[in-house]
Write an enzyme that holds these catalytic residues in place. Structure first.
Site, PDB file in Angstrom:
ATOM      1  CD  GLU A  92       0.157  -6.399   9.410  1.00  0.00           C
ATOM      2  OE1 GLU A  92      -0.014  -5.851  10.248  1.00  0.00           O
ATOM      3  OE2 GLU A  92      -0.488  -6.301   8.479  1.00  0.00           O
ATOM      4  CG  ASP A 102      -1.865  -1.166   1.283  1.00  0.00           C
ATOM      5  OD1 ASP A 102      -1.541  -2.152   0.635  1.00  0.00           O
ATOM      6  OD2 ASP A 102      -2.756  -1.187   2.367  1.00  0.00           O
TER       7      ASP A 102
HETATM    8  C1  2M8 Z   1      -2.759  -4.511   3.768  1.00  0.00           C
HETATM    9  O1  2M8 Z   1      -3.565  -3.840   3.052  1.00  0.00           O
HETATM   10  C2  2M8 Z   1      -5.058  -3.402   3.273  1.00  0.00           C
HETATM   11  C3  2M8 Z   1      -5.743  -3.076   2.149  1.00  0.00           C
HETATM   12  O2  2M8 Z   1      -5.918  -3.901   1.221  1.00  0.00           O
HETATM   13  C4  2M8 Z   1      -4.937  -2.591   4.554  1.00  0.00           C
HETATM   14  O3  2M8 Z   1      -3.858  -1.705   4.612  1.00  0.00           O
HETATM   15  O4  2M8 Z   1      -5.878  -2.172   5.201  1.00  0.00           O
HETATM   16  C5  2M8 Z   1      -1.524  -4.950   2.756  1.00  0.00           C
HETATM   17  O5  2M8 Z   1      -0.309  -5.251   3.502  1.00  0.00           O
HETATM   18  C6  2M8 Z   1      -2.000  -5.951   1.846  1.00  0.00           C
HETATM   19  O6  2M8 Z   1      -1.005  -6.555   0.959  1.00  0.00           O
HETATM   20  C7  2M8 Z   1      -2.803  -7.272   2.461  1.00  0.00           C
HETATM   21  O7  2M8 Z   1      -3.371  -8.146   1.714  1.00  0.00           O
HETATM   22  C8  2M8 Z   1      -3.777  -6.841   3.411  1.00  0.00           C
HETATM   23  C9  2M8 Z   1      -4.303  -7.742   4.344  1.00  0.00           C
HETATM   24  O8  2M8 Z   1      -3.418  -8.609   4.964  1.00  0.00           O
HETATM   25  O9  2M8 Z   1      -3.334  -5.635   4.339  1.00  0.00           O
END
Ligand code: 2M8
Length: 415
Positions: free
Chosen positions: A388, A160
């Site tokens: 994470e 992101d």
């Molecule tokens: C993160 O992205 C989401 C939006 O899609 C967020 O920040 O809320 C990123 O690390 C993405 O790669 C990942 O798929 C998601 C869920 O783990 O979180």
């Protein structure tokens, strides 16, 4: 294994309870890669539940929402209103996508237990959906007209707030201008210093709203963020190689997929930056390559016919990424002024990209380095409660804990 059970919801697995209360696209693919060692059937269901949320145009959505949890994440089902958009599935989803790692995951899941896969007709049912997904990328996302898929939002890269998006994002209006603040339910579960900023969220929401308001039809010539991401396209090329194996397993023709992978590899070439020693993202609207080295620019190493493999390996082993001496591979250039050891995709090491580099190193015959990096990922995952992401220099854990893909990929590397 416990983490995978704890985060289970219906047929899929949440990336983490709290911070990510829905099903995410590429998370489910990584989850299935780990789950296949525990229950091939559950791994099949993980992918099938995502494939079941496919749109009529073939896209696999970034997020499949659980309506019961709509207050807990933004933007959610009430923002996207996907049910009002023609061709959307029966379940509420986001309109954006994420990197196409699903064919690679489906092949791995099939191979984990071919008898169970055949008995359930897993590959036969997954195959047309995967074809349609890649077809969507080919026919609707070649916004630059050069054979690569474009992303229309930083979320689509899966990385992101990567510094690669700072330039293109600076030209995007911020929804906060003159309006209320942006909802940040994520900050109930995470430290603000470890998440994207409000300024970034203001722009993320503008782009998502504009895409939604154009019915997610990919025909909006004025969309303010259109970029070619080396990781997204390398993963698509790798997915085409997986599709060649899937086709062969079903008695079909592998050649068109292999040809597609070669075409994508060749189309990546203009994204190579000799100054950085990596591939770099291109802003399709200005034509400019972004002068930042991120882990995304190393992922083309997955591709067997890559002309730049030697340069990429040198960069991976050099001061920018320090393979072997950093804890894991950082998400951003360690020598860059903007490197941030704790903030999300602006420096920390992630299991997903590290696991992909383990596969790439194995594929290139760098077996000892692949083994050492995989062992380090497992050690870090176990030591820090499946964090994470971690500080690439001293290994300090960050973000949420009991994170599903960290657990799934650590499990995969153990076996
Ligand atoms: C993160 O992205 C989401 C939006 O899609 C967020 O920040 O809320 C990123 O690390 C993405 O790669 C990942 O798929 C998601 C869920 O783990 O979180």
């Amino acid at each position: 294994m416990e983490v995978l059970l704890r985060n289970r919801a219906a047929l899929h697995t949440l990336p983490a309870t709290g911070l990510y209360p829905h099903q995410w696209s590429w998370d489910s693919a990584f989850t299935a890669i780990g789950l296949r060692h525990v229950s091939p059937r559950r791994a099949q269901q993980e992918l099938e539940s995502l494939l079941g949320a496919q749109w009529a145009d073939g896209r696999l959505p970034q997020i499949v929402f659980d309506r019961q949890r709509d207050e807990d994440y933004s933007p959610g089902a009430a923002f996207w209103r996907s049910e009002e958009i023609p061709g959307s599935p029966a379940v509420p989803t986001a309109g954006l996508v994420q990197p196409p790692v699903h064919a690679r995951a489906a092949l791995a899941v099939h191979r984990a237990d071919e008898a169970e896969s055949r008995r359930r007709g897993f590959l036969e049912r997954a195959h047309p959906r995967l074809l349609a997904w890649h077809g969507y990328l080919r026919t609707r996302r070649d916004r630059g007209g050069r054979g690569l898929a474009s992303i229309v939002h930083p979320w689509e890269s899966g990385m992101d707030n990567s510094p690669a998006w700072d330039g293109p994002l600076s030209r995007v209006p911020d929804v906060r201008a003159g309006g209320p603040g942006v909802p940040r339910p994520d900050l109930r579960h995470a430290d603000p210093s470890e998440r994207p900023s409000n300024a970034e969220y203001g722009r993320y929401l503008h782009l998502a709203a504009r895409y939604r308001d154009h019915r997610c039809d990919d025909a909006d010539a004025g969309h303010e963020f259109v970029c070619e991401d080396p990781a997204f396209n390398a993963l698509w090329a790798d997915a085409e190689l997986a599709m060649a194996e899937v086709a062969a397993a079903l008695g079909g023709d592998r050649a068109p997929h292999e040809a597609r992978a070669r075409e994508l590899t060749a189309a990546l070439e203009p994204l190579f930056s000799p100054a950085l020693g990596t591939y770099a993202a291109r802003d399709v609207r200005t034509g400019e390559l972004q002068r930042v080295a991120t882990v995304a620019g190393l992922l083309p190493l997955l591709l067997p016919h890559l002309p730049r493999a030697a340069e990429l390996l040198a960069t991976l082993r050099g001061p920018r990424f320090r393979l072997g001496t950093a804890v894991m591979v950082p998400s951003h250039d360690l020598t860059a002024a903007g490197f941030d050891r704790a903030r999300y995709w602006r420096g920390p090491s992630w299991s997903s990209t590290t696991w992909l580099l383990v596969q790439a190193l194995r594929g290139r015959g760098a077996v000892a380095e692949a083994r050492a990096l995989g062992a380090q990922l497992r050690r870090s995952a176990l030591q820090h409660g499946f964090a994470e992401y971690v500080d690439p220099i001293d290994g300090t854990p960050h973000g949420t804990r009991a994170f599903t893909w960290t657990a799934a990929l650590a499990l995969d590397l153990e076996l």
